[in-house]
Motif scaffolding. Structure first.
Motif, PDB file in Angstrom:
ATOM      1  N   VAL A 222      56.169  28.695  39.529  1.00 43.97           N
ATOM      2  CA  VAL A 222      55.565  29.019  38.231  1.00 43.97           C
ATOM      3  C   VAL A 222      55.318  27.750  37.422  1.00 43.97           C
ATOM      4  O   VAL A 222      54.244  27.559  36.843  1.00 43.97           O
ATOM      5  CB  VAL A 222      56.463  30.004  37.449  1.00 43.97           C
ATOM      6  CG1 VAL A 222      55.964  30.156  36.006  1.00 43.97           C
ATOM      7  CG2 VAL A 222      56.492  31.362  38.137  1.00 43.97           C
ATOM      8  N   ASN A 223      56.298  26.860  37.389  1.00 43.62           N
ATOM      9  CA  ASN A 223      56.134  25.615  36.635  1.00 43.62           C
ATOM     10  C   ASN A 223      55.063  24.713  37.245  1.00 43.62           C
ATOM     11  O   ASN A 223      54.283  24.087  36.520  1.00 43.62           O
ATOM     12  CB  ASN A 223      57.467  24.874  36.549  1.00 43.62           C
ATOM     13  CG  ASN A 223      58.380  25.440  35.480  1.00 43.62           C
ATOM     14  OD1 ASN A 223      58.192  25.191  34.291  1.00 43.62           O
ATOM     15  ND2 ASN A 223      59.365  26.225  35.884  1.00 43.62           N
ATOM     16  N   ALA A 224      55.001  24.659  38.576  1.00 46.27           N
ATOM     17  CA  ALA A 224      53.986  23.827  39.231  1.00 46.27           C
ATOM     18  C   ALA A 224      52.580  24.316  38.895  1.00 46.27           C
ATOM     19  O   ALA A 224      51.674  23.518  38.608  1.00 46.27           O
ATOM     20  CB  ALA A 224      54.208  23.833  40.742  1.00 46.27           C
ATOM     21  N   LEU A 225      52.377  25.627  38.915  1.00 49.29           N
ATOM     22  CA  LEU A 225      51.056  26.179  38.619  1.00 49.29           C
ATOM     23  C   LEU A 225      50.723  26.055  37.133  1.00 49.29           C
ATOM     24  O   LEU A 225      49.576  25.784  36.764  1.00 49.29           O
ATOM     25  CB  LEU A 225      50.997  27.641  39.074  1.00 49.29           C
ATOM     26  CG  LEU A 225      51.094  27.849  40.588  1.00 49.29           C
ATOM     27  CD1 LEU A 225      51.220  29.324  40.928  1.00 49.29           C
ATOM     28  CD2 LEU A 225      49.884  27.252  41.300  1.00 49.29           C
ATOM     29  N   HIS A 226      51.712  26.256  36.281  1.00 50.88           N
ATOM     30  CA  HIS A 226      51.501  26.087  34.841  1.00 50.88           C
ATOM     31  C   HIS A 226      51.056  24.656  34.538  1.00 50.88           C
ATOM     32  O   HIS A 226      50.122  24.423  33.752  1.00 50.88           O
ATOM     33  CB  HIS A 226      52.788  26.417  34.098  1.00 50.88           C
ATOM     34  CG  HIS A 226      52.623  26.688  32.634  1.00 50.88           C
ATOM     35  ND1 HIS A 226      52.570  25.675  31.693  1.00 50.88           N
ATOM     36  CD2 HIS A 226      52.489  27.849  31.945  1.00 50.88           C
ATOM     37  CE1 HIS A 226      52.427  26.207  30.484  1.00 50.88           C
ATOM     38  NE2 HIS A 226      52.381  27.521  30.610  1.00 50.88           N
TER      39      HIS A 226
ATOM     40  N   THR B  77      51.722  31.992  28.072  1.00 50.00           N
ATOM     41  CA  THR B  77      51.045  31.498  29.264  1.00 50.00           C
ATOM     42  C   THR B  77      51.871  31.734  30.520  1.00 50.00           C
ATOM     43  O   THR B  77      51.333  31.724  31.635  1.00 50.00           O
ATOM     44  CB  THR B  77      50.732  29.995  29.135  1.00 50.00           C
ATOM     45  OG1 THR B  77      51.938  29.305  28.776  1.00 50.00           O
ATOM     46  CG2 THR B  77      49.682  29.753  28.064  1.00 50.00           C
ATOM     47  N   ALA B  78      53.159  31.934  30.378  1.00 46.38           N
ATOM     48  CA  ALA B  78      54.073  32.287  31.468  1.00 46.38           C
ATOM     49  C   ALA B  78      55.368  32.758  30.831  1.00 46.38           C
ATOM     50  O   ALA B  78      55.543  32.658  29.610  1.00 46.38           O
ATOM     51  CB  ALA B  78      54.316  31.096  32.401  1.00 46.38           C
TER      52      ALA B  78
ATOM     53  N   VAL C 110      48.135  34.058  39.399  1.00 42.78           N
ATOM     54  CA  VAL C 110      47.368  33.174  38.517  1.00 42.78           C
ATOM     55  C   VAL C 110      46.213  34.001  37.978  1.00 42.78           C
ATOM     56  O   VAL C 110      45.361  34.468  38.736  1.00 42.78           O
ATOM     57  CB  VAL C 110      46.852  31.946  39.287  1.00 42.78           C
ATOM     58  CG1 VAL C 110      46.037  31.044  38.374  1.00 42.78           C
ATOM     59  CG2 VAL C 110      48.015  31.172  39.893  1.00 42.78           C
ATOM     60  N   VAL C 111      46.171  34.206  36.661  1.00 38.88           N
ATOM     61  CA  VAL C 111      45.235  35.141  36.033  1.00 38.88           C
ATOM     62  C   VAL C 111      44.296  34.407  35.093  1.00 38.88           C
ATOM     63  O   VAL C 111      44.726  33.563  34.300  1.00 38.88           O
ATOM     64  CB  VAL C 111      46.002  36.238  35.255  1.00 38.88           C
ATOM     65  CG1 VAL C 111      45.029  37.183  34.555  1.00 38.88           C
ATOM     66  CG2 VAL C 111      46.924  37.011  36.188  1.00 38.88           C
TER      67      VAL C 111
ATOM     68  N   ARG D 280      37.961  30.467  30.198  1.00 39.21           N
ATOM     69  CA  ARG D 280      38.805  29.402  30.717  1.00 39.21           C
ATOM     70  C   ARG D 280      39.223  29.864  32.105  1.00 39.21           C
ATOM     71  O   ARG D 280      39.513  31.048  32.299  1.00 39.21           O
ATOM     72  CB  ARG D 280      40.013  29.187  29.815  1.00 39.21           C
ATOM     73  CG  ARG D 280      40.701  30.502  29.457  1.00 39.21           C
ATOM     74  CD  ARG D 280      41.427  30.484  28.142  1.00 39.21           C
ATOM     75  NE  ARG D 280      41.681  31.867  27.732  1.00 39.21           N
ATOM     76  CZ  ARG D 280      42.340  32.210  26.662  1.00 39.21           C
ATOM     77  NH1 ARG D 280      42.831  31.300  25.878  1.00 39.21           N
ATOM     78  NH2 ARG D 280      42.516  33.479  26.343  1.00 39.21           N
ATOM     79  N   PRO D 281      39.230  29.007  33.075  1.00 35.78           N
ATOM     80  CA  PRO D 281      39.494  29.449  34.438  1.00 35.78           C
ATOM     81  C   PRO D 281      40.821  30.193  34.574  1.00 35.78           C
ATOM     82  O   PRO D 281      40.903  31.219  35.229  1.00 35.78           O
ATOM     83  CB  PRO D 281      39.491  28.143  35.245  1.00 35.78           C
ATOM     84  CG  PRO D 281      38.630  27.230  34.466  1.00 35.78           C
ATOM     85  CD  PRO D 281      38.878  27.574  33.024  1.00 35.78           C
ATOM     86  N   VAL D 282      41.884  29.669  33.950  1.00 32.72           N
ATOM     87  CA  VAL D 282      43.202  30.294  34.070  1.00 32.72           C
ATOM     88  C   VAL D 282      43.790  30.497  32.680  1.00 32.72           C
ATOM     89  O   VAL D 282      43.799  29.583  31.855  1.00 32.72           O
ATOM     90  CB  VAL D 282      44.146  29.434  34.931  1.00 32.72           C
ATOM     91  CG1 VAL D 282      45.568  29.994  34.898  1.00 32.72           C
ATOM     92  CG2 VAL D 282      43.645  29.383  36.370  1.00 32.72           C
ATOM     93  N   THR D 283      44.269  31.699  32.434  1.00 36.96           N
ATOM     94  CA  THR D 283      44.875  32.049  31.148  1.00 36.96           C
ATOM     95  C   THR D 283      46.396  32.016  31.211  1.00 36.96           C
ATOM     96  O   THR D 283      47.056  31.576  30.272  1.00 36.96           O
ATOM     97  CB  THR D 283      44.424  33.456  30.720  1.00 36.96           C
ATOM     98  OG1 THR D 283      43.006  33.437  30.544  1.00 36.96           O
ATOM     99  CG2 THR D 283      45.081  33.883  29.425  1.00 36.96           C
ATOM    100  N   GLY D 284      46.963  32.499  32.304  1.00 37.62           N
ATOM    101  CA  GLY D 284      48.418  32.562  32.377  1.00 37.62           C
ATOM    102  C   GLY D 284      48.918  32.773  33.792  1.00 37.62           C
ATOM    103  O   GLY D 284      48.149  33.074  34.708  1.00 37.62           O
TER     104      GLY D 284
END
Length: 414
Positions: free
Chosen positions: A393-397, A185-186, A344-345, A260-264
């Motif tokens: 990256v962590n905030a978005l994850h 996922t990241a 964000v993908v 799903r809206p966001v994959t990774g």
């Protein structure tokens, strides 16, 4: 004849222990009734005797004065050596096998040395060999031009070789073996809660790869997508099936992907933001700037255009060159060094309200300044300072709950 293609990268064939792990996967495929086409990269990484970068160091590295034709002759040696060593290891394990160069396996390319394009796959010889042996080991990353010269197909070329063979042979699967469990996922070195994805679409993994994820080359995914051959990204060192890359959410064909809206979350480090402003009554700024960059072979990314000027990014190593060119044209650009692009993908974000809002909120709450943004149907990009990369990256994850969402997704698949 049931065929599976298995590609083993440099770290998967670097030493005898790694090759032993790789052969376990080949034995498993043979036990399932498959004929196996193995694609190998050069062994190891820079500093190890037959790695690509080590071979390059023999002629001065990337600043070599060799012509591209001789450059390709040298680069192709690493994979050819690897294919013979791997074939010998198969023989030692009682598996019948033969080694082929890229051209012998059927790769017909154009004459664009160091970055050749595959024109046609002529796999008659390879299929004949498969009638006689259980495994054919193919030297990846290479083919032959119409005049017979050896060509190479660019970095990441062994992935592309595997995809082209899988497509041409109508393989059941293309297995890309690496040193990680699959697509995450990241980047797990950055995101504390990153975890492997069980299933992704071709489009999602292409976008992740283009935006910085390095597990598979996007060109390989595009070739497999055209032929609708599923790809599995797997670890050489475990028995897991890794990440399935397909157009469907399950292995049976014809079923729809669960959106799903966001994959990774992917990222690219060490980029510089360049802002160029139009002079009074200047209407050709955009064409002037980008033509100048193209003429100097400077790749530009993350482009925003407005009547007042242009904003784009270049790699850190190209920054001084780009600045010099713009100065010579009479411009005084604003430069923001030490930036990172965070992407964000997700195939399911198109038309879903609130995704951008969630990104902006997550970064703002962490005090992270967004320097630039852009979006497409499946990707939203933001530019931040390199010093904010880990937090971003962590905030978005966390904002998209990728760890929890992925657990639920996997349970549903089971």
């Amino acid at each position: 004849m049931k065929i599976i293609v298995q590609k083993f990268g440099g770290t998967s064939v670097r030493d005898d222990e790694s090759r032993t792990h790789a052969i376990k996967h080949i034995k498993q495929a043979i036990s399932e009734g498959y004929k196996v086409v193995v694609v190998v990269s050069a062994m190891g990484r820079k500093g190890e005797p037959y790695a690509t970068d080590t071979l390059l160091s023999l002629v001065g590295g990337n600043v070599s004065g060799l012509k591209p034709r001789e450059y390709d002759l040298l680069l192709s040696c690493g994979e050819i050596i690897s294919s013979v060593v791997f074939t010998n290891k198969l023989h030692e394990n009682g598996i019948t096998a033969t080694a082929l160069t890229g051209s012998q396996a059927g790769f017909s390319t154009n004459a664009e040395h160091t970055g050749a394009k595959i024109l046609e796959m002529k796999c008659d010889r390879l299929l004949q060999e498969l009638e006689e042996v259980e495994v054919v080991v193919v030297a990846g990353f290479q083919g032959a031009a119409p005049n017979g010269d050896i060509t190479t197909i660019g970095r990441g070329g062994s992935d592309t070789s595997a995809a082209a063979l899988g497509s041409a042979l109508n393989a059941d699967y293309i297995d890309i073996f690496t040193d990680v469990e699959g697509i995450m996922t990241a980047d797990p070195r950055i995101a504390e809660n990153a975890r492997p994805l069980s299933v992704v679409t071709y489009t999602e993994v292409c976008n992740l790869a283009y935006q910085g994820a390095k597990v598979i080359h996007p060109r390989a995914v595009e070739i497999a997508m055209q032929a609708k051959v599923p790809i599995r990204i797997r670890s050489t060192y475990t028995e897991g099936l890794g990440t399935l890359v397909t157009s469907a959410s399950k292995q049976n064909k014809g079923s729809d992907i669960k959106e799903r809206p966001v994959t990774g979350i992917a990222h690219v480090s060490n980029v510089t933001q360049v802002k160029v402003f139009a002079k009074k009554d200047q209407y050709n700024l955009q064409s002037e700037v980008f033509k100048a960059m193209a003429n100097e072979n400077i790749s530009v990314d993350f482009i925003n255009i407005s009547p007042k000027g242009v904003v784009y990014t270049v790699t850190e190593e190209m920054t001084d060159r780009a600045l010099s060119i713009l100065n010579s044209l009479g411009h005084d650009p604003q430069i923001e060094r030490n930036c990172a692009k965070v992407s964000v993908v997700g195939a399911g974000m198109a038309g879903v309200p609130g995704v951008t809002s969630k990104i902006v909120t997550a970064l703002t709450e962490k005090g992270i300044r967004i320097l630039q943004s852009a979006d497409s149907h499946t990707t939203i990009w933001v530019l931040v300072k390199e010093s904010d990369l880990v937090d971003a990256v962590n905030a978005l994850h966390d904002a998209f709950q990728l760890e929890t969402a992925q657990l639920e997704y996997e349970r549903d698949e089971i």
